[in-house]
Design an enzyme around this catalytic site. Structure first.
Site, PDB file in Angstrom:
ATOM      1  N   ILE A  94     -35.512   8.498  93.027  1.00  0.00           N
ATOM      2  CA  ILE A  94     -34.832   7.252  92.690  1.00  0.00           C
ATOM      3  C   ILE A  94     -35.187   6.880  91.254  1.00  0.00           C
ATOM      4  CG2 ILE A  94     -34.368   4.872  93.400  1.00  0.00           C
ATOM      5  CD1 ILE A  94     -33.730   7.121  95.526  1.00  0.00           C
ATOM      6  N   PRO A  95     -34.351   7.279  90.295  1.00  0.00           N
ATOM      7  CA  PRO A  95     -34.665   7.101  88.873  1.00  0.00           C
ATOM      8  C   PRO A  95     -34.313   5.695  88.368  1.00  0.00           C
ATOM      9  CG  PRO A  95     -32.573   8.217  89.099  1.00  0.00           C
ATOM     10  CD  PRO A  95     -33.108   8.009  90.500  1.00  0.00           C
ATOM     11  N   CYS A  96     -35.086   4.707  88.797  1.00  0.00           N
ATOM     12  CA  CYS A  96     -34.780   3.323  88.424  1.00  0.00           C
ATOM     13  C   CYS A  96     -34.881   3.109  86.911  1.00  0.00           C
ATOM     14  CB  CYS A  96     -35.664   2.342  89.182  1.00  0.00           C
ATOM     15  SG  CYS A  96     -37.430   2.638  89.002  1.00  0.00           S
ATOM     16  N   HIS A  97     -35.554   4.010  86.199  1.00  0.00           N
ATOM     17  CA  HIS A  97     -35.622   3.893  84.742  1.00  0.00           C
ATOM     18  C   HIS A  97     -34.242   4.068  84.102  1.00  0.00           C
ATOM     19  CE1 HIS A  97     -36.192   8.214  85.567  1.00  0.00           C
ATOM     20  NE2 HIS A  97     -35.624   8.424  84.384  1.00  0.00           N
TER      21      HIS A  97
END
Length: 170
Positions: free
Chosen positions: A111-114
């Site tokens: 989950i690449p919230c960046h």
């Protein structure tokens, strides 16, 4: 200029100026986490999700949070999306999306919230921090090929070409 746009233009300019001041006052940490390779186990089944307790909050991850995470994981490396675009896809609000991503226990991957930015393409906060950890988010995005100006905004030439908004239903 339409009347509504004329009223919001000064607010937008003030918000941009405030973000520039915030970025200028941010403190670059001695060590910057730019890890975009580590993959955390992600519960895929309904039963695994029901049993999962976040190590970050010590609470179960909610159905809404999983919906946010499922959408966020669709944003490919080298691209970004916005809290507003995710919210529109989910039929929610940008703040609710931001709150869910702030609790993301599955980063940097899957989950690449960046990869999620505010609509004005400012680097924004990261892990609830706007004073130092924004440099972690920036470093992760730069490692994936994005670039930022000296005020913390995504490079103008990338704002359209690198935007991802083609979310599919989970």
């Amino acid at each position: 200029m339409p009347k509504a746009a004329a009223k919001t233009a000064p607010k937008a300019a003030a918000a941009t100026a405030a973000r520039k001041r915030l970025y200028a006052a941010a403190v670059v940490p001695d060590v910057i986490d730019d890890d975009v390779e580590t993959v955390i186990d992600y519960p895929e089944t309904e039963s695994a999700r029901a049993e999962f307790v976040s190590p970050k909050t010590q609470r179960p991850v909610t159905e809404f949070q999983f919906r946010v995470y499922d959408a966020c994981r669709q944003v490919p490396a080298g691209h970004y999306s916005t809290y507003a675009a995710l919210a529109e896809h989910l039929g929610s609000g940008p703040r609710a999306v931001g709150n869910a991503l702030g609790k993301n226990p599955f980063c940097p991957l899957p989950i690449p919230c960046h990869r999620i930015l505010p609509s004005d393409c400012y680097i924004g906060g990261f892990a609830g921090d706007t004073k130092s950890k924004i440099f972690f988010k920036k470093a992760k995005l730069e490692k994936e090929g994005l670039a930022f100006d000296d005020a913390g905004f995504l490079a103008k030439d990338m704002q359209q070409s690198r935007f991802f908004g083609d979310f599919t239903a989970a």
